[in-house]
Design a protein around this motif. Structure first.
Motif, PDB file in Angstrom:
ATOM      1  N   LEU A  94       0.829  -1.206   0.000  1.00  0.00           N
ATOM      2  CA  LEU A  94       0.000   0.000   0.000  1.00  0.00           C
ATOM      3  C   LEU A  94       0.868   1.263   0.000  1.00  0.00           C
ATOM      4  O   LEU A  94       0.538   2.265  -0.647  1.00  0.00           O
ATOM      5  N   ALA A  95       1.985   1.223   0.737  1.00  0.00           N
ATOM      6  CA  ALA A  95       2.897   2.377   0.754  1.00  0.00           C
ATOM      7  C   ALA A  95       3.479   2.626  -0.631  1.00  0.00           C
ATOM      8  O   ALA A  95       3.605   3.766  -1.077  1.00  0.00           O
ATOM      9  N   HIS A  96       3.832   1.535  -1.342  1.00  0.00           N
ATOM     10  CA  HIS A  96       4.342   1.677  -2.706  1.00  0.00           C
ATOM     11  C   HIS A  96       3.255   2.204  -3.628  1.00  0.00           C
ATOM     12  O   HIS A  96       3.524   3.018  -4.528  1.00  0.00           O
ATOM     13  N   GLU A  97       2.015   1.743  -3.403  1.00  0.00           N
ATOM     14  CA  GLU A  97       0.892   2.218  -4.215  1.00  0.00           C
ATOM     15  C   GLU A  97       0.708   3.729  -4.050  1.00  0.00           C
ATOM     16  O   GLU A  97       0.394   4.438  -5.000  1.00  0.00           O
ATOM     17  N   MET A  98       0.902   4.206  -2.808  1.00  0.00           N
ATOM     18  CA  MET A  98       0.768   5.643  -2.540  1.00  0.00           C
ATOM     19  C   MET A  98       2.050   6.413  -2.859  1.00  0.00           C
ATOM     20  O   MET A  98       2.103   7.628  -2.705  1.00  0.00           O
ATOM     21  N   ASN A  99       3.098   5.659  -3.211  1.00  0.00           N
ATOM     22  CA  ASN A  99       4.404   6.270  -3.484  1.00  0.00           C
ATOM     23  C   ASN A  99       4.870   7.091  -2.277  1.00  0.00           C
ATOM     24  O   ASN A  99       5.385   8.201  -2.409  1.00  0.00           O
ATOM     25  N   ASN A 100       4.681   6.502  -1.094  1.00  0.00           N
ATOM     26  CA  ASN A 100       4.997   7.181   0.169  1.00  0.00           C
ATOM     27  C   ASN A 100       6.229   6.506   0.779  1.00  0.00           C
ATOM     28  O   ASN A 100       6.146   5.411   1.343  1.00  0.00           O
ATOM     29  N   ALA A 101       7.376   7.144   0.665  1.00  0.00           N
ATOM     30  CA  ALA A 101       8.638   6.558   1.139  1.00  0.00           C
ATOM     31  C   ALA A 101       8.640   6.400   2.657  1.00  0.00           C
ATOM     32  O   ALA A 101       9.220   5.447   3.193  1.00  0.00           O
ATOM     33  N   GLU A 102       8.002   7.360   3.356  1.00  0.00           N
ATOM     34  CA  GLU A 102       7.962   7.280   4.821  1.00  0.00           C
ATOM     35  C   GLU A 102       7.200   6.034   5.270  1.00  0.00           C
ATOM     36  O   GLU A 102       7.676   5.266   6.114  1.00  0.00           O
ATOM     37  N   LEU A 103       6.012   5.815   4.693  1.00  0.00           N
ATOM     38  CA  LEU A 103       5.219   4.632   5.073  1.00  0.00           C
ATOM     39  C   LEU A 103       5.894   3.336   4.618  1.00  0.00           C
ATOM     40  O   LEU A 103       5.773   2.304   5.265  1.00  0.00           O
ATOM     41  N   SER A 104       6.603   3.408   3.492  1.00  0.00           N
ATOM     42  CA  SER A 104       7.323   2.224   3.012  1.00  0.00           C
ATOM     43  C   SER A 104       8.408   1.824   4.010  1.00  0.00           C
ATOM     44  O   SER A 104       8.588   0.643   4.326  1.00  0.00           O
ATOM     45  N   SER A 105       9.141   2.800   4.530  1.00  0.00           N
ATOM     46  CA  SER A 105      10.167   2.517   5.537  1.00  0.00           C
ATOM     47  C   SER A 105       9.529   1.999   6.825  1.00  0.00           C
ATOM     48  O   SER A 105      10.054   1.094   7.480  1.00  0.00           O
ATOM     49  N   TYR A 106       8.381   2.593   7.159  1.00  0.00           N
ATOM     50  CA  TYR A 106       7.674   2.154   8.370  1.00  0.00           C
ATOM     51  C   TYR A 106       7.221   0.690   8.233  1.00  0.00           C
ATOM     52  O   TYR A 106       7.366  -0.104   9.164  1.00  0.00           O
ATOM     53  N   ALA A 107       6.698   0.346   7.053  1.00  0.00           N
ATOM     54  CA  ALA A 107       6.286  -1.037   6.811  1.00  0.00           C
ATOM     55  C   ALA A 107       7.493  -1.980   6.846  1.00  0.00           C
ATOM     56  O   ALA A 107       7.418  -3.103   7.363  1.00  0.00           O
TER      57      ALA A 107
END
Length: 533
Positions: A94-107
């Motif tokens: 989902l973080a990749h889908e949103m292109n959100n680097a912060e959430l990607s790192s959090y995941a």
């Protein structure tokens, strides 16, 4: 001052509970173990609610689904590895889908947590290396450094050598220092991580002080209670204060059960302490529960650790066997009686063999004058050879069978499976054994006298002839006269072999002879003329 008072109260509890009320503590533990399904049901209920929420939010904003997946991850992270890993992966997708680097790192941080809990060090290191720490908020940064310190400390414990372990410990301490800069002073995480730092550095006094502060917090969740009390318990183990350590580990184990935590160490450490105290019964129950938890969660490292304490179960088995000697004696006596019954049967058969041998000597003496006697001698030799082999084969088979049965019963008793041992004994079908004996007798007899049935039937009118059922070689009527044909004519012995009364055998013989078309006084003479192969 507030923390000092709490620590004093804790010390009073720790030093007094086990010595004064050991049984009460273990009773509470047993009741908590029995109630574990209830606590698990609470977690399952929350999981179900969040899964339903995720299903309803299937087309909702990715941010909402990300948060629901995070909640599901939190439910599973100490409960079940596979599901926790799956929801962490969904978070990352989902973080990749949103292109959100912060959430990607959090995941990625969550993935690293669950991988480390499962004992997958390499994969944990890979995910930690991919996390962009600068993108994380302070709370997540603290979580990152705390997880990374645990990663290095676990590597040090796993390697447990003088070369790699010190380096891992230093790296873990550096990460702990980074986490402490982000925690609120005197918070649970602050005090606990200071305790870990000093513990890993070998400063036991300081570690004990901070762990006591951690336990003294009044707003702890059950999971935090388990972490704090088990950590303090490990300090007491290191100091050799086993009574206090046992109390703390029992409290930690109960807290883990109440929080429905499966990724835990308290229960199997408690099992080891109980075993050292000589309480094998409770130790066995604890280790079984710990094994079940480790298997349920999927924690590879925990499975390895738990396997070191499994001999406790064997110890209890030995203790149980010692306490059940009387029961073992009863079962052994039953097996012995069965073996004696086989010996008795063997004695009867060997007596017949001796009679055949005596008949052989008589026939041999008259061989020169009577060819008929010579033929009878050859026939007797044939019967003897077949039945000696049959007797030895039968007795060998029965002795092997009883030996295997005895070993099986003994193993069931050693394994504490008394119900299964009793079932084996009760399942002995003596009737079936006798029927098997008769089938073997029929087979070997007809091998020697293949024409016995048709020749015997020729003594009667067609309507009185014996009709055998399908798969039936001989029946009782034929078996009586088969025994007479091989020389066992005494009604008492025939009755013993066939399992009937003497009167019943006499009745059978009389009824059959009355139906014959040949004279009664010639019947047995004609019977003895039936030739062997």
């Amino acid at each position: 001052m507030k923390y000092i008072l709490k620590v004093l109260v804790l010390l009073l509890l720790v030093t007094g509970v086990y010595g004064a009320d050991n049984d009460t503590l273990l009773d509470r533990l047993n009741k908590t173990i029995e109630a574990a399904p209830v606590f698990d049901a609470g977690r399952i209920k929350q999981i179900t609610a969040w899964r339903q929420a995720l299903h309803r939010a299937e087309r909702a904003d990715p941010t909402i689904r990300f948060e629901i997946c995070r909640q599901l991850f939190e439910q599973f992270k100490v409960y079940q590895y596979d599901s926790a890993f799956a929801y962490a992966q969904q978070m990352q997708a989902l973080a990749h889908e949103m292109n959100n680097a912060e959430l990607s790192s959090y995941a990625g941080l969550k993935l690293a947590f669950v991988l480390l809990s499962s004992g997958m060090f390499k994969e944990t290191g890979d995910y930690l290396a991919d996390i962009h720490v600068a993108l994380l908020p302070d709370s997540a940064k603290a979580e990152y450094y705390q997880l990374k310190s645990r990663f290095y400390y676990d590597l040090a414990d796993y390697s447990n050598d003088g070369f790699f372990a010190p380096a891992y410990t230093r790296m873990g301490t550096a990460c702990t220092d980074s986490a402490l800069m982000l925690f609120k002073p005197h918070s649970f995480d602050y005090d606990y991580n200071y305790g870990i730092r000093y513990h890993k550095a070998g400063n036991i006094d300081s570690a004990q002080y901070y762990y006591k502060l951690t336990v003294a917090h009044t707003d702890l969740t059950w999971h935090q209670t388990a972490i704090a009390t088990s950590s303090l318990g490990n300090i007491y183990i290191r100091r050799g204060h086993m009574d206090s350590a046992l109390v703390l580990m029992a409290r930690a184990a109960m807290a883990d059960i109440r929080s429905s935590t499966k990724e835990t160490t308290a229960m199997f450490i408690l099992a080891g302490l109980l075993f050292k105290e000589g309480d094998v019964k409770h130790a066995s129950r604890c280790i079984e529960y710990a094994v079940a938890d480790a298997s349920f969660y999927g924690a590879r490292l925990r499975k390895v650790q738990v396997s070191a304490i499994l001999p406790i179960i064997e110890g209890e088995k030995v203790n149980t066997v010692e306490a059940q000697k009387k029961l073992l004696f009863v079962y052994a006596a039953i097996v012995t009686l069965l073996l004696l019954a086989l010996v008795w049967l063997a004695v009867i058969i060997f007596r017949q063999i001796r009679k055949l041998k005596a008949a052989q000597e008589v026939i041999t003496a008259a061989h020169a004058r009577q060819q008929e006697i010579n033929e009878l001698l050859m026939e007797a030799n044939k019967i003897k050879e077949e039945y000696i082999g049959y007797c030895f084969q039968l007795n060998s088979s029965y002795i092997d069978k009883m030996t295997k049965f005895k070993k099986t019963v003994e193993q069931k008793l050693i394994d504490n499976k008394y119900g299964e041992a009793k079932f084996l004994v009760n399942n002995i079908d003596l009737r079936e054994e006798r029927e098997e004996l008769f089938r073997n007798f029929d087979r070997i007899f007809l091998k020697i006298f293949p024409q016995f049935v048709p020749v015997f039937n020729s003594f009667f009118r067609e309507e009185d002839q014996i009709r055998l059922k399908d798969n039936e070689l001989l029946n009782t009527d034929l078996r009586i006269f088969a025994l007479i044909r091989i020389g066992i004519s005494d009604n008492v012995k025939v009755a013993q072999i066939l399992g009937y009364s003497v009167n019943t055998i006499y009745t059978y013989k009389t009824k059959i002879k009355n139906k014959a078309v040949i004279p009664k006084d010639e019947f047995e003479e004609r019977l003895m003329e039936i030739k062997a192969l």
